[in-house]
Write a protein that holds these residues in place. Structure first.
Motif, PDB file in Angstrom:
ATOM      1  N   GLN A 195      55.258  83.484  63.070  1.00  0.00           N
ATOM      2  CA  GLN A 195      54.468  83.713  61.856  1.00  0.00           C
ATOM      3  C   GLN A 195      54.071  82.401  61.181  1.00  0.00           C
ATOM      4  OE1 GLN A 195      56.960  86.306  59.536  1.00  0.00           O
ATOM      5  NE2 GLN A 195      56.397  88.125  60.714  1.00  0.00           N
ATOM      6  N   GLU A 196      54.902  81.366  61.341  1.00  0.00           N
ATOM      7  CA  GLU A 196      54.598  80.059  60.750  1.00  0.00           C
ATOM      8  C   GLU A 196      53.546  79.297  61.555  1.00  0.00           C
ATOM      9  OE1 GLU A 196      58.153  77.725  60.087  1.00  0.00           O
ATOM     10  OE2 GLU A 196      59.170  79.425  59.184  1.00  0.00           O
ATOM     11  N   GLY A 197      53.180  79.830  62.719  1.00  0.00           N
ATOM     12  CA  GLY A 197      52.175  79.172  63.547  1.00  0.00           C
ATOM     13  C   GLY A 197      52.716  78.015  64.367  1.00  0.00           C
ATOM     14  N   ILE A 198      54.018  78.027  64.618  1.00  0.00           N
ATOM     15  CA  ILE A 198      54.627  76.964  65.417  1.00  0.00           C
ATOM     16  C   ILE A 198      54.250  77.150  66.887  1.00  0.00           C
ATOM     17  CG2 ILE A 198      56.844  75.987  66.182  1.00  0.00           C
ATOM     18  CD1 ILE A 198      57.936  76.668  63.397  1.00  0.00           C
ATOM     19  N   ASP A 199      53.979  76.057  67.543  1.00  0.00           N
ATOM     20  CA  ASP A 199      53.582  76.056  68.951  1.00  0.00           C
ATOM     21  C   ASP A 199      54.604  76.856  69.785  1.00  0.00           C
ATOM     22  OD1 ASP A 199      53.889  74.766  71.784  1.00  0.00           O
ATOM     23  OD2 ASP A 199      51.903  74.138  71.094  1.00  0.00           O
ATOM     24  N   PRO A 200      54.121  77.769  70.669  1.00  0.00           N
ATOM     25  CA  PRO A 200      55.025  78.584  71.492  1.00  0.00           C
ATOM     26  C   PRO A 200      56.019  77.764  72.322  1.00  0.00           C
ATOM     27  CG  PRO A 200      52.800  79.450  71.618  1.00  0.00           C
ATOM     28  CD  PRO A 200      52.713  78.157  70.860  1.00  0.00           C
ATOM     29  N   ASP A 201      55.613  76.591  72.789  1.00  0.00           N
ATOM     30  CA  ASP A 201      56.540  75.749  73.559  1.00  0.00           C
ATOM     31  C   ASP A 201      57.689  75.246  72.692  1.00  0.00           C
ATOM     32  OD1 ASP A 201      55.058  76.073  75.873  1.00  0.00           O
ATOM     33  OD2 ASP A 201      53.900  74.235  75.580  1.00  0.00           O
ATOM     34  N   ILE A 202      57.385  74.928  71.431  1.00  0.00           N
ATOM     35  CA  ILE A 202      58.438  74.477  70.504  1.00  0.00           C
ATOM     36  C   ILE A 202      59.358  75.646  70.163  1.00  0.00           C
ATOM     37  CG2 ILE A 202      58.879  73.599  68.167  1.00  0.00           C
ATOM     38  CD1 ILE A 202      56.316  71.904  68.492  1.00  0.00           C
ATOM     39  N   ILE A 203      58.780  76.831  69.973  1.00  0.00           N
ATOM     40  CA  ILE A 203      59.606  78.016  69.703  1.00  0.00           C
ATOM     41  C   ILE A 203      60.559  78.262  70.869  1.00  0.00           C
ATOM     42  CG2 ILE A 203      59.587  80.530  69.401  1.00  0.00           C
ATOM     43  CD1 ILE A 203      56.909  80.211  67.900  1.00  0.00           C
ATOM     44  N   LYS A 204      60.034  78.172  72.088  1.00  0.00           N
ATOM     45  CA  LYS A 204      60.885  78.383  73.269  1.00  0.00           C
ATOM     46  C   LYS A 204      62.020  77.357  73.305  1.00  0.00           C
ATOM     47  CE  LYS A 204      60.908  78.591  78.315  1.00  0.00           C
ATOM     48  NZ  LYS A 204      62.233  77.992  78.341  1.00  0.00           N
ATOM     49  N   SER A 205      61.688  76.098  73.034  1.00  0.00           N
ATOM     50  CA  SER A 205      62.708  75.053  73.019  1.00  0.00           C
ATOM     51  C   SER A 205      63.750  75.313  71.935  1.00  0.00           C
ATOM     52  CB  SER A 205      62.046  73.685  72.810  1.00  0.00           C
ATOM     53  OG  SER A 205      63.014  72.684  72.737  1.00  0.00           O
ATOM     54  N   ASN A 206      63.285  75.728  70.754  1.00  0.00           N
ATOM     55  CA  ASN A 206      64.215  76.048  69.664  1.00  0.00           C
ATOM     56  C   ASN A 206      65.131  77.203  70.047  1.00  0.00           C
ATOM     57  OD1 ASN A 206      63.105  74.049  68.057  1.00  0.00           O
ATOM     58  ND2 ASN A 206      61.845  75.447  66.861  1.00  0.00           N
ATOM     59  N   LEU A 207      64.565  78.225  70.696  1.00  0.00           N
ATOM     60  CA  LEU A 207      65.385  79.374  71.109  1.00  0.00           C
ATOM     61  C   LEU A 207      66.383  78.985  72.193  1.00  0.00           C
ATOM     62  CD1 LEU A 207      62.720  82.214  71.033  1.00  0.00           C
ATOM     63  CD2 LEU A 207      64.640  81.907  69.463  1.00  0.00           C
ATOM     64  N   ASP A 208      66.009  78.029  73.040  1.00  0.00           N
ATOM     65  CA  ASP A 208      66.942  77.518  74.055  1.00  0.00           C
ATOM     66  C   ASP A 208      68.161  76.867  73.396  1.00  0.00           C
ATOM     67  OD1 ASP A 208      65.272  78.418  76.066  1.00  0.00           O
ATOM     68  OD2 ASP A 208      64.440  76.429  76.523  1.00  0.00           O
ATOM     69  N   GLN A 209      67.957  76.339  72.185  1.00  0.00           N
ATOM     70  CA  GLN A 209      69.050  75.670  71.462  1.00  0.00           C
ATOM     71  C   GLN A 209      69.762  76.599  70.466  1.00  0.00           C
ATOM     72  OE1 GLN A 209      67.358  72.030  69.769  1.00  0.00           O
ATOM     73  NE2 GLN A 209      65.964  71.943  71.490  1.00  0.00           N
ATOM     74  N   TYR A 210      69.310  77.848  70.388  1.00  0.00           N
ATOM     75  CA  TYR A 210      69.838  78.800  69.407  1.00  0.00           C
ATOM     76  C   TYR A 210      71.354  78.983  69.554  1.00  0.00           C
ATOM     77  CZ  TYR A 210      70.545  83.174  66.850  1.00  0.00           C
ATOM     78  OH  TYR A 210      71.014  84.128  65.993  1.00  0.00           O
ATOM     79  N   GLU A 211      71.826  79.234  70.764  1.00  0.00           N
ATOM     80  CA  GLU A 211      73.260  79.495  70.977  1.00  0.00           C
ATOM     81  C   GLU A 211      74.120  78.284  70.607  1.00  0.00           C
ATOM     82  OE1 GLU A 211      74.499  82.423  71.434  1.00  0.00           O
ATOM     83  OE2 GLU A 211      72.500  83.288  71.644  1.00  0.00           O
ATOM     84  N   THR A 212      73.617  77.089  70.921  1.00  0.00           N
ATOM     85  CA  THR A 212      74.348  75.863  70.561  1.00  0.00           C
ATOM     86  C   THR A 212      74.462  75.753  69.042  1.00  0.00           C
ATOM     87  OG1 THR A 212      73.552  74.753  72.547  1.00  0.00           O
ATOM     88  CG2 THR A 212      74.376  73.338  70.789  1.00  0.00           C
ATOM     89  N   ALA A 213      73.366  76.049  68.358  1.00  0.00           N
ATOM     90  CA  ALA A 213      73.374  75.992  66.892  1.00  0.00           C
ATOM     91  C   ALA A 213      74.327  77.026  66.317  1.00  0.00           C
ATOM     92  CB  ALA A 213      71.967  76.200  66.350  1.00  0.00           C
ATOM     93  N   ILE A 214      74.307  78.239  66.846  1.00  0.00           N
ATOM     94  CA  ILE A 214      75.172  79.322  66.347  1.00  0.00           C
ATOM     95  C   ILE A 214      76.648  78.977  66.524  1.00  0.00           C
ATOM     96  CG2 ILE A 214      75.939  81.677  66.906  1.00  0.00           C
ATOM     97  CD1 ILE A 214      73.558  81.717  65.064  1.00  0.00           C
ATOM     98  N   ARG A 215      76.978  78.299  67.614  1.00  0.00           N
ATOM     99  CA  ARG A 215      78.383  77.946  67.876  1.00  0.00           C
ATOM    100  C   ARG A 215      78.957  76.992  66.827  1.00  0.00           C
ATOM    101  NH1 ARG A 215      76.868  78.151  73.371  1.00  0.00           N
ATOM    102  NH2 ARG A 215      76.599  75.902  73.514  1.00  0.00           N
ATOM    103  N   TYR A 216      78.099  76.361  66.040  1.00  0.00           N
ATOM    104  CA  TYR A 216      78.588  75.432  65.011  1.00  0.00           C
ATOM    105  C   TYR A 216      79.071  76.168  63.751  1.00  0.00           C
ATOM    106  CZ  TYR A 216      78.891  71.210  62.167  1.00  0.00           C
ATOM    107  OH  TYR A 216      79.351  70.180  61.378  1.00  0.00           O
ATOM    108  N   GLN A 217      78.732  77.426  63.618  1.00  0.00           N
ATOM    109  CA  GLN A 217      79.057  78.180  62.400  1.00  0.00           C
ATOM    110  C   GLN A 217      80.535  78.098  61.981  1.00  0.00           C
ATOM    111  OE1 GLN A 217      77.613  82.233  62.244  1.00  0.00           O
ATOM    112  NE2 GLN A 217      79.116  82.804  60.702  1.00  0.00           N
ATOM    113  N   PRO A 218      81.509  78.289  62.888  1.00  0.00           N
ATOM    114  CA  PRO A 218      82.911  78.249  62.457  1.00  0.00           C
ATOM    115  C   PRO A 218      83.367  76.893  61.898  1.00  0.00           C
ATOM    116  CG  PRO A 218      82.702  79.225  64.652  1.00  0.00           C
ATOM    117  CD  PRO A 218      81.372  78.636  64.302  1.00  0.00           C
TER     118      PRO A 218
END
Length: 195
Positions: A138-161
């Motif tokens: 919705q923000e108009g971010i390039d699909p390749d950047i979105i894919k890269s961000n989603l590839d890093q999603y699990e790594t980011a989530i693991r930092y929560q604790p």
């Protein structure tokens, strides 16, 4: 009437890209009157981003110069772009106005915690993977950047604790209210209600 100075704390908003951490952080910062410290980036602004408000967008050459001078206390490369945080920006803002806030990825949040210890309070902002993807689209971010961000999603989530607090962000007003109340207990100031 004496004015109470805020405690000199560093509130770090972190979490996956697309979780709304920037919007939440800026809303909380405005609500509580906390100074924002802005990182430097070598990439071009994305839709809606403003130089000096979201990042200091600088050339790779200037970034290299700051890096060579030892200005960055934290420097990372994400998707081929470099992001850095200058120590003197933090020191100046703390001295000038008490508590500050920053918006950083998990590496930056970890680096600041190592450097400043108990003065750093990490606030993990998150949403589920699908919501994150939809928000970025919705923000108009390039699909390749979105894919890269989603590839890093699990790594980011693991930092929560590792963070002092975590907030699920599906309703902006509710999330901002909840975080503002949480940070008020750290600031230890009595706010007067004004009409």
């Amino acid at each position: 009437m004496s004015e109470q100075k805020d405690r000199e704390l560093i509130f770090v908003f972190t979490g996956p890209d697309g979780s709304g951490r920037k919007t939440v952080a800026d809303s909380v910062g405005t609500t509580l009157g906390i100074t924002k410290v802005i990182s430097y980036a070598t990439r071009r602004p994305r839709p809606g981003e403003v130089n000096g408000q979201d990042y200091h967008f600088i050339t790779p050459e200037l970034y290299d110069q700051f890096d060579a001078d030892g200005d960055f206390i934290e420097s990372v490369t994400v998707n081929g772009n470099r992001y850095g945080l200058r120590g003197k920006d933090i020191a100046y803002s703390l001295k000038k106005g008490g508590s500050i806030y920053l918006i950083l990825n998990h590496e930056g949040a970890h680096a600041l915690k190592d450097m400043y210890g108990e003065r750093v309070v990490r606030l993990f902002i998150y949403a589920d993977r699908r919501t994150v993807q939809e928000r970025q689209a919705q923000e108009g971010i390039d699909p390749d950047i979105i894919k890269s961000n989603l590839d890093q999603y699990e790594t980011a989530i693991r930092y929560q604790p590792r963070c002092e607090h975590a907030f699920e962000n599906y309703d902006l007003a509710h999330t901002v209210f909840e975080i503002s109340n949480t940070l008020e207990s750290y600031l230890e100031r009595n706010l007067e209600e004004r009409d």
